[in-house]
Design an enzyme around this catalytic site. Structure first.
Site, short mmCIF file in Angstrom:
data_model
loop_
_atom_site.label_atom_id
_atom_site.label_comp_id
_atom_site.label_asym_id
_atom_site.label_seq_id
_atom_site.Cartn_x
_atom_site.Cartn_y
_atom_site.Cartn_z
N TYR A 165 -6.48 5.66 0.95
CA TYR A 165 -6.96 6.53 0.11
C TYR A 165 -8.57 7.27 0.30
O TYR A 165 -9.19 6.40 1.14
CB TYR A 165 -7.30 5.95 -1.54
CG TYR A 165 -6.09 5.34 -2.21
CD1 TYR A 165 -4.84 6.14 -1.94
CD2 TYR A 165 -5.86 4.38 -2.96
CE1 TYR A 165 -3.76 5.75 -2.63
CE2 TYR A 165 -4.87 3.87 -3.30
CZ TYR A 165 -3.70 4.61 -3.47
OH TYR A 165 -2.57 4.19 -4.13
N ASP A 180 12.59 5.21 -7.55
CA ASP A 180 11.76 5.73 -6.66
C ASP A 180 12.65 6.25 -5.24
O ASP A 180 13.66 5.64 -4.91
CB ASP A 180 11.09 4.41 -6.05
CG ASP A 180 10.25 4.70 -5.00
OD1 ASP A 180 9.18 5.21 -5.14
OD2 ASP A 180 10.60 3.95 -3.85
N SER A 235 3.92 1.63 -0.94
CA SER A 235 3.76 3.08 -0.44
C SER A 235 3.42 2.93 0.96
O SER A 235 3.91 2.29 1.99
CB SER A 235 3.12 4.16 -1.49
OG SER A 235 3.61 5.37 -0.94
#
Length: 604
Positions: A96, A293, A169
């Site tokens: 991130y 998902d 992820s």
């Protein structure tokens, strides 16, 4: 006059300096609040998850640098339990940008695990958080960067010889690239909503996961992770060619173009996915997957490969959880209910799992190898393996009098084999007017369960439905459609969707799939012969209750979940001139079309 100007500039400089000092002070105060708040948040989270009380104080070591082989600085925050003893390590490689919500997340989980006796290393991946280098291209540097980090950890005085990794992820990808490492290697993994097969996530059934790819690319290409407004993403989806979707949405994003251009499992995807990482796993893994998902089918394939081919101690200790989740979120069911938030569920098993694998504690978290959430019944259930050994794979046959178009047509789904004279069903697939997606298994806010009525009112959607059920039917496992088809296009798509129809007539999506391929029998509609194709739908666990009906939708698009096939047979990423095609579905004695449902016997 010059004196006045100088005085004015001096005042401006003074005011600017004052604002800078004020900003610095507010930043320092905010970081202090975050620091103290993170400890409080970690304690609250541990209480919510029924963890035992924290045993250690926590010391934070900021901006610790690890040097990658090419000299790039990989920067980490290290959360130390206040103890002189060596401790196990939990490594999280975070992809991130550095924003307040991501700082809060990192500080909270860092304090949580450190307060329970784990040295926690939260490191930005290349080009993210506080690490140097560039995020573009994703994937390709993670193995070397991860190995450098493992080697650095192994040299630290607080290292006790055990390393676990956690995250979903892209976090999960950073684990899989290290799954085969030894000396130092991992002692446990906890990859969520991620698999060893990114190619098949991007190209399920051969079609491109447009919505997932564009959402991800436009979220991550810049210095800050900010989702685009839906209208802006829609500009990207629309128009031709596919290769310029990113340009239409925001700007050219090189790694998006790479994903679009590499339509086959070529050297690029081989470099991304590696070779048999699931078979070469060196430590037990706790896999967490979601029914809605996009990684679900490949994550289940990972579990099966691990259980069948990894070293016996690793295979036997590996666990699987499948929950009512989209990608990092929780589904909302048609009745408005919503299970416990995914963010709790993703952290919840971590401490018992790491206690068992890194500290040798007794197994308390999940004694059964598989734990699934059965939708409809809305309950968790332990299982011995996946798929379930007691499954009865049951064919439901397609029928009609040639008018299965729309939910008002005569399409029927039943256990009876079709007769010799049943008429075929036809529809026109026009890439300029594709069937829109309504819920499903994509990245972003549109994933999950949605009503299908507007989809089923379209003439280019064939609808086959059972009569109302008299008994509950549990469908748990892989779902497959064997379809007899022809098309006037040299290359086209067929899509399938499993739907739960409620007593009020509203259908809700359960599972979907697509198949993209070429066809040779595309001369004239009158001379075509059927080709049998197999569409793998998403695995599921869903109870269809009495009074409900089971429905199958067949079409040739679900857009923008999947990109549109232009039907020309030319290069899809660069095609600018799509054409319409007539699609035929056959269901008679010599060309049987059937939906294979994995039915679990009642009571067992």
């Amino acid at each position: 006059m010059r004196v006045g100007i100088f005085r004015h500039r001096a005042r401006l400089f003074s005011h600017k300096r004052l604002w800078l000092w004020l900003l610095a002070g507010l930043t320092a105060l905010l970081l202090l609040v975050i620091g103290r708040g993170s400890a409080i948040a970690a304690a609250w989270l541990g209480h919510q998850l029924d963890y035992p009380p924290a045993s250690y104080g926590v010391r934070l070591e900021r901006r610790v640098s690890v040097t990658a082989p090419d000299g790039t600085a990989l920067v980490a925050d290290v959360y130390h339990p206040r103890t002189a003893a060596a401790t196990p390590t939990i490594l999280v490689r975070i992809p991130y940008s550095k924003q307040i919500k991501h700082i809060l997340f990192a500080r909270t989980v860092g304090h949580l695990w450190a307060s329970h006796g784990y040295t926690t290393v939260i490191q930005g991946t290349r080009g993210r958080y506080e690490s140097g280098g560039s995020y573009d291209p994703p994937f390709l540097n993670e193995a070397q960067d991860g190995r450098a980090t493992l080697q650095w950890i192994a040299q630290q005085p607080w290292y006790d010889g055990h390393i676990g990794m956690w995250g979903g992820s892209y976090f999960g990808y950073t684990q899989w690239v290290l799954a085969d490492q030894v000396d130092p290697g991992l002692s446990a993994l906890m990859p969520q909503i991620c698999s060893t097969d990114f190619y098949r996530m991007f190209y399920p059934g051969g079609a491109f996961s447009l919505e997932s790819a564009l959402y991800w690319a436009t979220l991550s290409y810049g210095p800050r992770d900010i989702p685009l407004p839906q209208e802006q993403l829609q500009q990207g989806y629309e128009g031709w060619p596919l290769l310029e979707a990113d340009d239409r949405a925001v700007q050219n994003i090189p790694f998006f173009d790479t994903w679009v251009s590499h339509t086959d499992r070529d050297r690029y995807w081989q470099a991304v996915d590696g070779s048999d990482r699931n078979r070469q796993l060196q430590a037990p893994a706790l896999l967490m997957a979601g029914w809605y998902d996009p990684f679900l089918p490949t994550q289940l394939a990972d579990f099966q490969q691990i259980r069948a081919n990894a070293a016996p101690p690793v295979a036997e200790a590996t666990r699987l959880i499948i929950g009512p989740w989209t990608h990092a979120n929780t589904v909302t069911f048609p009745d408005g209910s919503r299970p416990r938030n995914y963010r709790f569920e993703s952290i919840g098993p971590s401490l018992p799992w790491f206690d068992q694998q890194l500290k040798g504690a007794a197994e308390t978290a999940q004694p059964s190898p598989v734990l699934i959430y059965v939708m409809g019944a809305n309950t968790w259930r332990g299982e011995s393996t996946w798929p379930l050994p007691r499954t009865r794979y049951t064919p439901y046959y397609l029928h009609s009098n040639g008018q299965a178009n729309t939910l008002n047509g005569d399409g029927l789904l039943s256990l009876e084999i079709p007769g010799e004279e049943e008429a075929s069903d036809r529809f026109v697939y026009n890439p300029q007017n594709p069937v829109p997606s309504a819920g499903g298994t994509m990245l972003g806010p549109n994933a999950g369960i949605q009503p299908q009525t507007m989809i089923e009112e379209r003439e280019d959607v064939l609808v086959y439905t059972t009569p109302p059920l008299t008994d509950a039917i549990e469908v748990t496992g892989p779902v497959q459609l064997r379809l007899q088809v022809s098309t006037t296009a040299p290359h086209s798509d067929f899509t399938a969707k499993l739907v739960d129809v409620y007593p009020d007539g509203t259908g809700y999506n359960v599972s979907e799939g697509i198949l993209r391929r070429g066809y040779s029998n595309n001369i004239l509609e009158e001379t075509q012969v059927p080709t049998e194709i197999t569409i793998d739908l998403w695995p599921t666990s869903q109870v269809f209750f009495p009074g409900h009906r089971i429905r199958l939708e067949v079409s040739s698009s679900s857009y923008p979940r999947f990109d549109r096939n232009p039907n020309t047979g030319r290069d899809i990423p660069t095609e600018r001139q799509p054409v319409a095609a007539t699609q035929t579905v056959y269901h008679h004695t010599a060309a049987v079309s059937q939906l294979i449902l994995p039915i679990i016997p009642a009571g067992g």
